[in-house]
Motif scaffolding. Sequence first.
Motif, PDB file in Angstrom:
ATOM      1  N   ARG A   6       9.636   6.645   2.245  1.00 54.93           N
ATOM      2  CA  ARG A   6       8.156   6.697   1.663  1.00 54.93           C
ATOM      3  C   ARG A   6       8.245   6.713   0.126  1.00 54.93           C
ATOM      4  O   ARG A   6       9.038   7.612  -0.612  1.00 54.93           O
ATOM      5  N   GLY A   8       7.194   6.576  -3.998  1.00 54.25           N
ATOM      6  CA  GLY A   8       6.015   6.982  -5.061  1.00 54.25           C
ATOM      7  C   GLY A   8       6.462   5.946  -6.000  1.00 54.25           C
ATOM      8  O   GLY A   8       7.525   6.203  -6.528  1.00 54.25           O
ATOM      9  N   VAL A  20       5.505  -3.905  -5.809  1.00 55.15           N
ATOM     10  CA  VAL A  20       4.370  -3.953  -4.988  1.00 55.15           C
ATOM     11  C   VAL A  20       4.624  -5.257  -4.119  1.00 55.15           C
ATOM     12  O   VAL A  20       4.519  -5.322  -2.986  1.00 55.15           O
ATOM     13  N   GLN A  24       5.367  -5.759  -0.265  1.00 52.13           N
ATOM     14  CA  GLN A  24       4.280  -6.523   0.830  1.00 52.13           C
ATOM     15  C   GLN A  24       4.623  -7.929   1.407  1.00 52.13           C
ATOM     16  O   GLN A  24       4.477  -8.075   2.591  1.00 52.13           O
ATOM     17  N   GLU A  39       7.913   2.112   2.883  1.00 50.75           N
ATOM     18  CA  GLU A  39       6.697   1.932   2.684  1.00 50.75           C
ATOM     19  C   GLU A  39       6.335   2.559   1.144  1.00 50.75           C
ATOM     20  O   GLU A  39       6.794   3.707   1.001  1.00 50.75           O
ATOM     21  N   ILE A  40       5.375   1.996   0.432  1.00 55.54           N
ATOM     22  CA  ILE A  40       4.584   2.617  -0.626  1.00 55.54           C
ATOM     23  C   ILE A  40       3.695   3.696  -0.149  1.00 55.54           C
ATOM     24  O   ILE A  40       2.665   3.321   0.685  1.00 55.54           O
ATOM     25  N   VAL A  41       3.563   4.970  -0.452  1.00 52.69           N
ATOM     26  CA  VAL A  41       2.542   5.816  -0.073  1.00 52.69           C
ATOM     27  C   VAL A  41       1.607   6.324  -1.244  1.00 52.69           C
ATOM     28  O   VAL A  41       0.589   6.320  -0.936  1.00 52.69           O
ATOM     29  N   ALA A  42       2.056   6.039  -2.451  1.00 52.95           N
ATOM     30  CA  ALA A  42       1.246   6.480  -3.447  1.00 52.95           C
ATOM     31  C   ALA A  42       1.603   5.866  -4.643  1.00 52.95           C
ATOM     32  O   ALA A  42       2.990   5.589  -5.028  1.00 52.95           O
ATOM     33  N   VAL A  43       0.639   5.573  -5.593  1.00 52.42           N
ATOM     34  CA  VAL A  43       1.058   4.873  -7.011  1.00 52.42           C
ATOM     35  C   VAL A  43       0.476   5.807  -8.012  1.00 52.42           C
ATOM     36  O   VAL A  43      -0.311   6.640  -7.887  1.00 52.42           O
ATOM     37  N   LEU A  56      -4.104  -2.668  -3.588  1.00 53.03           N
ATOM     38  CA  LEU A  56      -3.448  -1.071  -3.887  1.00 53.03           C
ATOM     39  C   LEU A  56      -4.326  -0.138  -2.800  1.00 53.03           C
ATOM     40  O   LEU A  56      -3.926   0.966  -2.796  1.00 53.03           O
ATOM     41  N   TYR A  59      -2.733   2.567  -0.510  1.00 52.60           N
ATOM     42  CA  TYR A  59      -1.883   3.667  -1.288  1.00 52.60           C
ATOM     43  C   TYR A  59      -2.802   5.058  -1.894  1.00 52.60           C
ATOM     44  O   TYR A  59      -3.844   4.617  -2.492  1.00 52.60           O
ATOM     45  N   TRP A  61      -3.337   7.805  -4.882  1.00 56.28           N
ATOM     46  CA  TRP A  61      -3.382   7.505  -6.220  1.00 56.28           C
ATOM     47  C   TRP A  61      -3.056   8.861  -6.838  1.00 56.28           C
ATOM     48  O   TRP A  61      -3.848   9.850  -6.346  1.00 56.28           O
TER      49      TRP A  61
END
Length: 428
Positions: A6, A8, A20, A24, A39-43, A56, A59, A61
């Motif tokens: 995961r 960030g 990203v 994706q 997986e991106i969980v937050a940006v 986005l 995700y 924030w």
Amino acid sequence: MTAPLRIGLAGLGTVGTGVVRILQTHAGLVAARAGRPVEIVAVSARSRRRDRGVDLSAYGWEDDPVALAKRPDVDLVVEVMGGEDGPARATAQAALAGGKHFVTANKAMMARHGIALAGQAEAKSVALRFEAAVAGGIPVVKALTEGLAGNAIARVIGVLNGTCNYILTRMQAEDAPYAQVLEAAQRLGYAEADPSFDVGGIDAAQKLALLATIAFGAPVELESMTVEGIERVSLADIEHAAELGYRIKLLGVAETAGAAIEARMQPCLVPAGSPIGQLEGVTNMVILEGDFVGRIVLSGPGAGEGPTASAIVGDVIDIARGLVLPPFGQPAAGLVAAPRATAAAPAAYYLRFLLADAPGVLARVAAALGEADISINRMRQVEHDGPEAPVLIVTHHTERQPLDAALAVIAGLDVCREAPVAIRIEAL
Ligand SMILES: NC(=O)c1ccc[n+]([C@@H]2O[C@H](COP(=O)([O-])OP(=O)(O)OC[C@H]3O[C@@H](n4cnc5c(N)ncnc54)[C@H](OP(=O)(O)O)[C@@H]3O)[C@@H](O)[C@H]2O)c1
């Protein structure tokens, strides 16, 4: 399949949106190669509302990248904000202190604080990776830390700044002076509005410092390097160098001299037919010389969204596979400072003089060089109309110090019409 890795993601600019896009576009391919989903969980970025051309919505924030690094649902932080200190460094320290893997494209931060951060990562047994920080898409950190790990490295040579290489190649191709080409490069987006970091050689020197630290197992700091940019490279020198069979490149060289290390980033003449002499536009090139492997030449895109994000995702996949290596190829505590070489290795030099066109002038220049024990390989007076003659000299190998002394004598001659130019010729 095992649990997802995961991420960030701190920074949603050129490189961040590229990361990203890759994750994706290639979610299946990345998961297959990593052996688990990534997986991106937050940006995090400064402006939440800005349209970045990527979706986005899935995700979380965080306004504050340090808060992103501290999220319990983040295993790995990707930092693509930039800056030597400030939020980037705070984010790195928070991630590593929290036992999270950390991937960055930030050469400025890594060149200044990389060894301390590596120590922090090693203490927590997590990965710190920075492939994207050096030569963009070219996997040179991986080549040095893994593929060539069985070699003592004698020399690292690199064209590590695409903007400079673009400017120098356009100057030659278009017969145009530096300022004019720089302006065009800025219009086309190849150079920043404030280009000083690139054209002053700092950006490339930071990358060379990182490569040299890995190659020689010793911290190489910017302050110990000779750093000179391309601002003073004249069209005349580019043209004369070409007539003599050379190209001018902003060249980084790091090499051992006994127990000492010498690292320099400066405009040099290189043979026109050599791989570096042939390098056009924004492309980067790195040459690594190992004692058993010989010479490895790597070239490719050194910047831009796709290549830089490609390097980041390569690092991320390695971490997802469970690969945790010492960031600089050996434990940070084992990186022992080496003395700086007292002088640059001897080299041939290209010299250009503007001299009064009068009898005996060339002999006086040759005598000044001879008195400093510098012998002349080639000498040529350029065709001219007026009373002043441009004179080109290629020396045999010499130390820089006696050369500078001889140039000072020549500059003081009443027949010398402007400050002499001396550019190192690098043997490749
Ligand atoms: N661009 C390249 O080709 C390239 C190549 C190699 C390495 N790099 C390195 O990659 C890094 C990023 O470069 P880039 O070109 O992608 O930069 P960029 O386009 O300027 O993007 C920087 C991003 O960081 C965000 N940011 C800045 N300060 C922040 C803060 N305090 N908190 C949260 N977010 C913050 C910005 O947010 P906003 O968008 O909201 O302003 C932006 O999204 C740099 O270290 C650079 O040296 C870049």
